[in-house]
Design an enzyme around this catalytic site. Structure first.
Site, PDB file in Angstrom:
ATOM      1  N   GLU A 112      -5.516  -4.655  10.774  1.00  0.00           N
ATOM      2  CA  GLU A 112      -4.465  -3.654  10.928  1.00  0.00           C
ATOM      3  C   GLU A 112      -4.722  -2.837  12.190  1.00  0.00           C
ATOM      4  OE1 GLU A 112      -2.536  -2.581   6.947  1.00  0.00           O
ATOM      5  OE2 GLU A 112      -4.433  -1.512   6.986  1.00  0.00           O
ATOM      6  N   GLU A 158      -6.820   4.908   7.927  1.00  0.00           N
ATOM      7  CA  GLU A 158      -6.593   6.328   7.596  1.00  0.00           C
ATOM      8  C   GLU A 158      -7.849   6.936   6.992  1.00  0.00           C
ATOM      9  OE1 GLU A 158      -2.983   5.511   5.502  1.00  0.00           O
ATOM     10  OE2 GLU A 158      -1.998   5.138   7.417  1.00  0.00           O
ATOM     11  N   ASN A 163       0.864  -1.185   0.000  1.00  0.00           N
ATOM     12  CA  ASN A 163       0.000   0.000   0.000  1.00  0.00           C
ATOM     13  C   ASN A 163       0.901   1.236   0.000  1.00  0.00           C
ATOM     14  OD1 ASN A 163      -1.860   2.003   0.453  1.00  0.00           O
ATOM     15  ND2 ASN A 163      -2.446   1.315   2.521  1.00  0.00           N
ATOM     16  N   HIS A 197      -9.663   1.244   5.253  1.00  0.00           N
ATOM     17  CA  HIS A 197      -8.358   1.498   5.861  1.00  0.00           C
ATOM     18  C   HIS A 197      -8.520   2.502   6.999  1.00  0.00           C
ATOM     19  CE1 HIS A 197      -4.232   2.716   6.475  1.00  0.00           C
ATOM     20  NE2 HIS A 197      -3.881   1.605   5.853  1.00  0.00           N
ATOM     21  N   GLY A 235       2.287   2.492  10.604  1.00  0.00           N
ATOM     22  CA  GLY A 235       3.228   3.588  10.396  1.00  0.00           C
ATOM     23  C   GLY A 235       3.962   4.025  11.647  1.00  0.00           C
ATOM     24  N   LYS A 290       0.087   4.245  -0.399  1.00  0.00           N
ATOM     25  CA  LYS A 290      -0.575   5.433   0.187  1.00  0.00           C
ATOM     26  C   LYS A 290      -0.351   6.658  -0.698  1.00  0.00           C
ATOM     27  CE  LYS A 290      -0.260   3.263   4.677  1.00  0.00           C
ATOM     28  NZ  LYS A 290      -0.220   3.397   6.113  1.00  0.00           N
ATOM     29  N   SER A 331       3.292  -1.869  10.315  1.00  0.00           N
ATOM     30  CA  SER A 331       4.739  -1.871  10.525  1.00  0.00           C
ATOM     31  C   SER A 331       5.403  -3.205  10.194  1.00  0.00           C
ATOM     32  CB  SER A 331       5.076  -1.437  11.962  1.00  0.00           C
ATOM     33  OG  SER A 331       4.665  -0.095  12.176  1.00  0.00           O
TER      34      SER A 331
HETATM   35  P1  PGA Z   1       2.690   0.410   7.561  1.00  0.00           P
HETATM   36  O1  PGA Z   1       1.236   0.594   6.901  1.00  0.00           O
HETATM   37  O2  PGA Z   1       3.240  -0.862   7.042  1.00  0.00           O
HETATM   38  O3  PGA Z   1       3.454   1.611   7.131  1.00  0.00           O
HETATM   39  O4  PGA Z   1       2.472   0.380   9.035  1.00  0.00           O
HETATM   40  C1  PGA Z   1       0.381  -0.496   6.724  1.00  0.00           C
HETATM   41  C2  PGA Z   1      -0.928  -0.040   6.152  1.00  0.00           C
HETATM   42  O5  PGA Z   1      -1.375   1.064   6.463  1.00  0.00           O
HETATM   43  O6  PGA Z   1      -1.551  -0.775   5.373  1.00  0.00           O
END
Ligand code: PGA
Length: 326
Positions: free
Chosen positions: A228, A160, A74, A158, A234, A76, A274
């Site tokens: 997640e 976010e 992803n 997601h 992140g 983003k 992460s």
């Molecule tokens: P990350 O993001 O690996 O940077 O923690 C994962 C995601 O948001 O799908």
């Protein structure tokens, strides 16, 4: 990479989800954890589906359902034409094992570029889609348009989008239903905030999010669930393998009780938060972790380490074929 501190409380009543009988998408063999030859593991990997038909006493890694590990990158809201050209070139050069579904989710403006330059072996996902047919919806992208430019998947729910953009369960469920109705696969994201975990509400939150999907979608055939935990996204605070596994087991149990045993067994439940080259192998050893959704590490290019793969078949699958990169 730091593991989340032990002070984080686990979900309440986790014990009741410790070992549902249907959870065995994979049966791990301790004998294969070490001293196993590279060539054998390569062969072994290619035999996953065949192996699943045999008795567990053969000590094989067995996967039910499609038998296919799923790794999604992803990207983003990151990248430029230049950086994406490099990433695509790395991906095109990678040797991908047959038994891994690999999907990348570029930002909308670059999907066309990626589609035109990336090997067909890797599928493309969008990071969002509109809830219905396109039209007068300024700033939105329709499922029809995504299909038109070659997307096979869309990531929905997601965190976010839930917590920054403000999408709610019902809206996300409707988006999933519409995307599925038009033939896109859905990566359906769920996960709790830190305060929800600390309040012992992890399962409640995840089940509520799952229910919103279940209430809206006619079938789970083209859905991959991505667990997640928001506190892990992140942040570098990856869930421990056991923290992830206990939620994955609970999710599978929820599917069994509320959808069907077949869906519970077949649906891939992937972990995100992460994930990187240093922690993916331990996470992948967990029986109910069927893949990853990788954010930050997926932007760093490939980190193929064929020599580090000798220790475990899942590590072979991950380090050799794809991200995550440290
Ligand atoms: P990350 O993001 O690996 O940077 O923690 C994962 C995601 O948001 O799908």
């Amino acid at each position: 990479m730091a593991m989340l501190s032990a002070s984080l409380s686990g979900p309440k009543s986790a014990a009741s989800y410790s070992s549902p009988h249907f959870s065995g998408l994979r049966r791990l063999c301790s004998k294969l954890d070490s001293n196993t030859s590279h060539s054998f593991l390569r062969h072994f990997n290619s035999q996953l589906r065949v192996s699943s038909l045999r008795k567990p006493s053969r000590n094989v890694v067995a996967m039910a359902g499609t038998g296919t590990f799923f790794v999604g990158g992803n990207w983003k809201c990151n990248g430029t034409k230049e950086s994406i050209t490099k990433l695509v070139s790395d991906l095109n050069d990678a040797k991908l094992e047959a038994d891994v579904d690999v999907v990348v989710a570029p930002p909308f403006p670059y999907i066309d570029q990626v589609k035109a330059s990336l090997t067909d072996r890797i599928e493309i996902s969008a990071q969002n889609s509109w809830v219905g047919k396109g039209g007068a919806f300024t700033g939105e992208i329709s499922v029809e348009q995504l299909k038109d430019i070659g997307c096979k998947w869309v990531i929905l729910g997601h965190s976010e989008r839930r917590h920054i953009i403000g999408e709610n369960n019902e809206f996300i469920g409707k988006k999933a239903a519409y995307a599925l109705s038009q033939g896109l696969g859905v990566v359906a994201c769920i996960g709790e905030l830190l305060e929800e975990r600390e309040a012992g509400k992890t399962f409640d939150v995840c089940f509520e999010q799952l229910k919103a999907f279940a209430d809206a979608v006619p079938s789970w055939e083209n859905i991959v669930i991505a667990y997640e935990p928001v506190w892990a996204i992140g942040t570098g605070k990856v869930a421990t393998p056991l923290q992830a596994q206990e939620v994955h087991v609970a999710v599978r149990d929820w599917l069994k009780k509320n959808v069907s045993e077949e869906v519970a067994s077949k649906t891939r439940i992937i972990y995100g938060g992460s994930v990187n080259g240093g922690n993916c192998a331990d996470l992948a050893k967990q029986e109910d972790i069927d893949g990853f959704l990788v954010g930050g590490a997926s932007l760093k290019g490939l980190n193929l380490q064929p020599l580090s793969i000798l220790q475990h078949p899942r590590k072979l699958l991950l380090d050799y074929v794809y991200w995550p990169c440290n």
